[in-house]
Write an enzyme that holds these catalytic residues in place. Structure first.
Site, mmCIF file in Angstrom:
data_model
loop_
_atom_site.group_PDB
_atom_site.id
_atom_site.type_symbol
_atom_site.label_atom_id
_atom_site.label_comp_id
_atom_site.label_asym_id
_atom_site.label_seq_id
_atom_site.Cartn_x
_atom_site.Cartn_y
_atom_site.Cartn_z
ATOM 1 N N SER A 143 48.197 44.514 44.394
ATOM 2 C CA SER A 143 48.097 45.965 44.202
ATOM 3 C C SER A 143 48.756 46.334 42.887
ATOM 4 O O SER A 143 49.724 45.684 42.464
ATOM 5 C CB SER A 143 48.805 46.680 45.353
ATOM 6 N N TYR A 156 56.337 48.587 50.131
ATOM 7 C CA TYR A 156 55.003 48.161 49.680
ATOM 8 C C TYR A 156 55.072 47.625 48.246
ATOM 9 O O TYR A 156 54.579 46.529 47.959
ATOM 10 C CB TYR A 156 54.044 49.336 49.790
HETATM 11 P P1 NAP Z 1 43.181 48.648 56.109
HETATM 12 O O1 NAP Z 1 41.826 49.196 56.242
HETATM 13 O O2 NAP Z 1 44.329 49.372 56.695
HETATM 14 O O3 NAP Z 1 43.134 47.144 56.684
HETATM 15 C C1 NAP Z 1 44.305 46.377 56.779
HETATM 16 C C2 NAP Z 1 43.968 45.106 57.518
HETATM 17 O O4 NAP Z 1 45.168 44.309 57.632
HETATM 18 C C3 NAP Z 1 43.441 45.358 58.918
HETATM 19 O O5 NAP Z 1 42.389 44.494 59.190
HETATM 20 C C4 NAP Z 1 44.652 45.024 59.785
HETATM 21 O O6 NAP Z 1 44.205 44.548 61.051
HETATM 22 C C5 NAP Z 1 45.284 43.893 58.981
HETATM 23 N N1 NAP Z 1 46.665 43.649 59.342
HETATM 24 C C6 NAP Z 1 47.705 44.504 59.249
HETATM 25 N N2 NAP Z 1 48.805 43.904 59.730
HETATM 26 C C7 NAP Z 1 48.461 42.659 60.127
HETATM 27 C C8 NAP Z 1 49.154 41.570 60.697
HETATM 28 N N3 NAP Z 1 50.474 41.628 60.988
HETATM 29 N N4 NAP Z 1 48.470 40.424 60.958
HETATM 30 C C9 NAP Z 1 47.138 40.351 60.696
HETATM 31 N N5 NAP Z 1 46.426 41.339 60.159
HETATM 32 C C10 NAP Z 1 47.088 42.484 59.882
HETATM 33 O O7 NAP Z 1 43.584 48.432 54.588
HETATM 34 P P2 NAP Z 1 42.786 47.865 53.331
HETATM 35 O O8 NAP Z 1 42.775 48.928 52.342
HETATM 36 O O9 NAP Z 1 41.526 47.199 53.720
HETATM 37 O O10 NAP Z 1 43.854 46.781 52.842
HETATM 38 C C11 NAP Z 1 43.564 45.415 52.666
HETATM 39 C C12 NAP Z 1 44.476 44.871 51.577
HETATM 40 O O11 NAP Z 1 44.201 45.526 50.338
HETATM 41 C C13 NAP Z 1 45.958 45.077 51.839
HETATM 42 O O12 NAP Z 1 46.690 43.937 51.448
HETATM 43 C C14 NAP Z 1 46.325 46.239 50.930
HETATM 44 O O13 NAP Z 1 47.674 46.253 50.580
HETATM 45 C C15 NAP Z 1 45.408 45.954 49.756
HETATM 46 N N6 NAP Z 1 45.160 47.121 48.891
HETATM 47 C C16 NAP Z 1 44.492 48.198 49.369
HETATM 48 C C17 NAP Z 1 44.261 49.278 48.523
HETATM 49 C C18 NAP Z 1 43.521 50.518 48.966
HETATM 50 O O14 NAP Z 1 43.440 51.491 48.187
HETATM 51 N N7 NAP Z 1 42.944 50.555 50.157
HETATM 52 C C19 NAP Z 1 44.736 49.249 47.206
HETATM 53 C C20 NAP Z 1 45.418 48.121 46.754
HETATM 54 C C21 NAP Z 1 45.612 47.057 47.612
HETATM 55 P P3 NAP Z 1 44.978 44.757 62.442
HETATM 56 O O15 NAP Z 1 45.665 46.083 62.379
HETATM 57 O O16 NAP Z 1 43.865 44.685 63.414
HETATM 58 O O17 NAP Z 1 45.904 43.602 62.549
#
Ligand code: NAP
Length: 253
Positions: A143, A156
């Site tokens: 990120s 974070y």
């Molecule tokens: P999201 O829709 O909230 O999805 C997060 C995923 O992580 C879910 O599938 C959740 O599944 C899983 N997760 C959370 N805790 C977990 C655990 N302890 N063990 C296994 N799985 C776990 O968020 P997203 O935006 O797709 O994020 C995915 C990645 O992209 C993250 O690393 C985030 O930091 C990064 N990111 C996102 C953005 C953005 O703008 N969205 C920007 C920069 C980076 P469960 O809850 O079912 O376990």
């Protein structure tokens, strides 16, 4: 046929958002995929959808903050598909958003365990297998928060900065073996994470309009590309999807 056809991958955090889109994109490229997350029904559903489209997919419940879970996940991939080629360390959380001075030490530490230790656990369990094959790619989802301090996001920002350094250290150790470790900074993506950020009202990211965010298909496409030889030159670095040169390279508008 796609270069990745026949390979086996694990995508953590594949119950929704970027992880679900990445699992589907890898399956479209002919990769056998294991979808991992804590929400069993969601990963089962996502795996069913991939199989209905003719792809190979399995769902495995896993909490990435528990090393035993991660070890079992990696073993499941090897025993099911007979190989382990790609690991997408994508699972992550943004909660608990709030100031350091009033934070709950347990939930703050839980977030660090998922965002930082979860990535280490995945690499620790997968690297010996990949190194013995002299082949394999690990993509850590990073990120921009790794490099820009933001109010309310100390857990974070710190865990993403730590993950960035893990990527760089791992590359120093494994580059000679043929294994690649790389990170993707996706920019802001329209997922549940951004819904939580908006609801918090803290810091400038929460003020963004939902239309500012990119579709999860974009980072999914970027991650598939990072798994290919075309992206080999980026090993040990963090590739940003905000970078127009990278977007052009991947074919994103
Ligand atoms: P999201 O829709 O909230 O999805 C997060 C995923 O992580 C879910 O599938 C959740 O599944 C899983 N997760 C959370 N805790 C977990 C655990 N302890 N063990 C296994 N799985 C776990 O968020 P997203 O935006 O797709 O994020 C995915 C990645 O992209 C993250 O690393 C985030 O930091 C990064 N990111 C996102 C953005 C953005 O703008 N969205 C920007 C920069 C980076 P469960 O809850 O079912 O376990």
């Amino acid at each position: 046929m796609h270069e990745l056809h026949g390979k086996a991958a694990i995508v953590t955090g594949a119950s929704r958002g970027i992880g679900a889109a990445t699992a589907a994109a890898l399956a479209d490229a002919g990769v056998s995929v294991i979808l991992a997350a804590r929400s069993e029904s969601q990963i089962r559903h996502n795996a069913d959808v991939i199989r209905e489209k003719g792809g190979q997919a399995e769902a495995v419940t896993c909490d990435v903050s528990k090393y035993k879970d991660v070890q079992a996940l990696i073993s499941h991939c090897e025993s099911t598909f007979g190989r382990m080629d790609l690991l997408i360390n994508n699972a992550g959380v943004i909660d608990p958003i709030g100031h350091l001075s009033t934070s709950d030490p347990d939930t703050w530490a839980d977030a660090a365990d998922i965002n930082f230790k979860g990535v280490y656990f995945g690499m620790r369990a997968a690297l010996p297998i990949m190194m013995s094959q002299n082949k394999g790619v690990i993509v850590n989802v990073g990120s921009g928060a790794a490099h820009s301090p933001l109010e309310g996001w100390s857990h974070y920002c710190a865990s993403k900065a730590a993950t960035h350094m893990l990527t760089r250290c791992a590359d120093k150790e494994v580059a000679e073996t043929g294994v690649r470790v790389v990170s993707l900074s996706p920019g802001t993506v329209a997922t549940e994470m951004q819904v939580l950020i908006k609801a918090s009202g803290i810091n400038p990211v929460s003020q963004l309009d939902p239309s500012d965010h990119i579709d999860p298909q974009w980072p999914a496409k970027a991650i598939v590309w990072l798994c290919t030889e075309d992206a080999a030159e980026f090993s040990g670095t963090e590739v940003s999807l905000r970078d127009q040169i990278i977007r052009d390279r991947i074919g994103l508008a």
